[in-house]
Write an enzyme that holds these catalytic residues in place. Sequence first.
Site, PDB file in Angstrom:
ATOM      1  N   TRP A 103       0.827  -1.209   0.000  1.00 27.15           N
ATOM      2  CA  TRP A 103       0.000   0.000   0.000  1.00 27.15           C
ATOM      3  C   TRP A 103       0.857   1.252   0.000  1.00 27.15           C
ATOM      4  O   TRP A 103       0.550   2.225  -0.680  1.00 27.15           O
ATOM      5  CB  TRP A 103      -0.983  -0.001   1.175  1.00 27.15           C
ATOM      6  CG  TRP A 103      -1.998  -1.107   1.087  1.00 27.15           C
ATOM      7  CD1 TRP A 103      -2.181  -2.123   1.971  1.00 27.15           C
ATOM      8  CD2 TRP A 103      -2.984  -1.312   0.042  1.00 27.15           C
ATOM      9  NE1 TRP A 103      -3.200  -2.951   1.547  1.00 27.15           N
ATOM     10  CE2 TRP A 103      -3.707  -2.479   0.383  1.00 27.15           C
ATOM     11  CE3 TRP A 103      -3.306  -0.630  -1.135  1.00 27.15           C
ATOM     12  CZ2 TRP A 103      -4.742  -2.977  -0.421  1.00 27.15           C
ATOM     13  CZ3 TRP A 103      -4.334  -1.125  -1.933  1.00 27.15           C
ATOM     14  CH2 TRP A 103      -5.035  -2.275  -1.571  1.00 27.15           C
ATOM     15  N   ASP A 174      -1.705   6.757   6.004  1.00 29.29           N
ATOM     16  CA  ASP A 174      -2.752   5.837   5.572  1.00 29.29           C
ATOM     17  C   ASP A 174      -3.019   4.906   6.752  1.00 29.29           C
ATOM     18  O   ASP A 174      -2.223   4.028   7.051  1.00 29.29           O
ATOM     19  CB  ASP A 174      -2.269   5.048   4.351  1.00 29.29           C
ATOM     20  CG  ASP A 174      -3.255   3.956   3.933  1.00 29.29           C
ATOM     21  OD1 ASP A 174      -4.319   3.827   4.570  1.00 29.29           O
ATOM     22  OD2 ASP A 174      -2.953   3.228   2.955  1.00 29.29           O
ATOM     23  N   LYS A 198     -12.275  -1.675   6.831  1.00 30.28           N
ATOM     24  CA  LYS A 198     -11.599  -2.567   7.770  1.00 30.28           C
ATOM     25  C   LYS A 198     -12.104  -2.342   9.194  1.00 30.28           C
ATOM     26  O   LYS A 198     -12.619  -3.251   9.804  1.00 30.28           O
ATOM     27  CB  LYS A 198     -10.087  -2.390   7.703  1.00 30.28           C
ATOM     28  CG  LYS A 198      -9.443  -3.144   6.546  1.00 30.28           C
ATOM     29  CD  LYS A 198      -9.128  -2.289   5.376  1.00 30.28           C
ATOM     30  CE  LYS A 198      -8.599  -3.109   4.203  1.00 30.28           C
ATOM     31  NZ  LYS A 198      -7.940  -2.277   3.223  1.00 30.28           N
TER      32      LYS A 198
HETATM   33  C1  LIG Z   1      -7.302  -1.875   2.102  1.00 34.57           C
HETATM   34  C2  LIG Z   1      -6.244  -0.848   2.137  1.00 34.57           C
HETATM   35  C3  LIG Z   1      -6.133   0.142   1.149  1.00 34.57           C
HETATM   36  C4  LIG Z   1      -7.026   0.184  -0.064  1.00 34.57           C
HETATM   37  O1  LIG Z   1      -8.193   0.795   0.244  1.00 34.57           O
HETATM   38  P1  LIG Z   1      -9.334   1.073  -0.878  1.00 34.57           P
HETATM   39  O2  LIG Z   1     -10.401   1.657  -0.029  1.00 34.57           O
HETATM   40  O3  LIG Z   1      -9.674  -0.252  -1.476  1.00 34.57           O
HETATM   41  O4  LIG Z   1      -8.787   2.011  -1.866  1.00 34.57           O
HETATM   42  C5  LIG Z   1      -5.143   1.093   1.291  1.00 34.57           C
HETATM   43  N1  LIG Z   1      -4.306   1.076   2.340  1.00 34.57           N
HETATM   44  C6  LIG Z   1      -4.368   0.128   3.300  1.00 34.57           C
HETATM   45  C7  LIG Z   1      -3.411   0.165   4.438  1.00 34.57           C
HETATM   46  C8  LIG Z   1      -5.339  -0.852   3.232  1.00 34.57           C
HETATM   47  O5  LIG Z   1      -5.413  -1.797   4.176  1.00 34.57           O
END
Ligand SMILES: *Cc1c(COP(=O)(O)O)cnc(C)c1O
Length: 362
Positions: A103, A174, A198
Amino acid sequence: MADRIFNFSPGPAILPEPILEEARQDLWNIGGSGIGILEHSHRGATFKRVISEAEADCRQLAGISDDYAVLFLQGGASTQFYMLPANFLPADRTADYLITGSWSKKAMKEARLCGGVHVACSSEDANFSYIPEESQTRYSEAPAYVHFTSNNTIFGTQFRSEPTPPGEVWLACDASSDIFSRPIHVDRYGLIYAGAQKNLGPSGVTLVILRRDLLERRVRELPSMLDYAIHAEGGSLYNTPPVFCVYVLGRVVRWLLEQGGLAEIEKRNAEKAALIYDVLGESEFYTATATENSRSMMNITFVTPSEELNAKFIAEATKQGLDGLKGHRSVGGMRASIYNAFPRTGCEVLVQFMRDFAAKNG
Ligand SMILES: *Cc1c(COP(=O)(O)O)cnc(C)c1O
């Protein structure tokens, strides 16, 4: 619930059962309005209340001051990968990225479209099995911002605390897979973003917490939908927001408050994770794939002695109602995702299964 199984899915992931029950009701008729949550105008009083309560509850839960805007945006965390540099990385400057998994790499790739990037540290040399020490991190001179991924969903690693960027440089994070799983020092950040699916709610809404003074530092003209200032001005109502997602997110955040807030949630998450890590620690059969001091409380990654046994583990676990344990293909093996809403009982059942499986196959 008798007709539900243990869901270890990495995302979209388990939601608190009382919230699903409440949503079922409110889908039909919310607050005695005679109209379901999906059918109300986003400009009407009912939804205005939903979104303002969601924001207020986020503020209370995480101690977010008025110096920060709380936004509910669309396009997932993946849109934030681009939106962040588009708003704040000038073409002639550099942003620093801490590369701790797929990511973070994807986030950095988008930043390249806007300006320069610098890899401040990377754990790719060991398939992202660890979080680099601060002493291994080398920042560029005067980066526009420093970006990191607080929890690496795929590799099962997590920062213990925020990196410390040089001088006045602000931190962007993030936090998609560990947002509101533990107390967070919001004032150490310029921007925090998290796709909801999540720890917060359904996919389709992204929570963004943004220091307001940055809104005046936007570095280029942008399409309105990519401009944080426009969303902040409109209170996340510049266009039609994902009303149901905002509703569920708000209810989940209220549920977290009712559970006792982030300190209590962290305590429970730590206990849940310890149950599983203890088995990994005491067992000759299982190996945790993440280095001990970098292990995630949200996603626990491990392997058995062979690919064959990994496949057998997953098949037998699935049969016993333990779903979603297959690891990401870049790590292999197993991954137990145990976000906020995942019950302790489910961890206990997994631990028992792991012990039995090792005894039979070791
Ligand atoms: C799942 C995830 C993403 C992707 O998220 P989307 O909402 O599908 O764009 C980005 N960063 C992390 C750390 C994730 O776990």
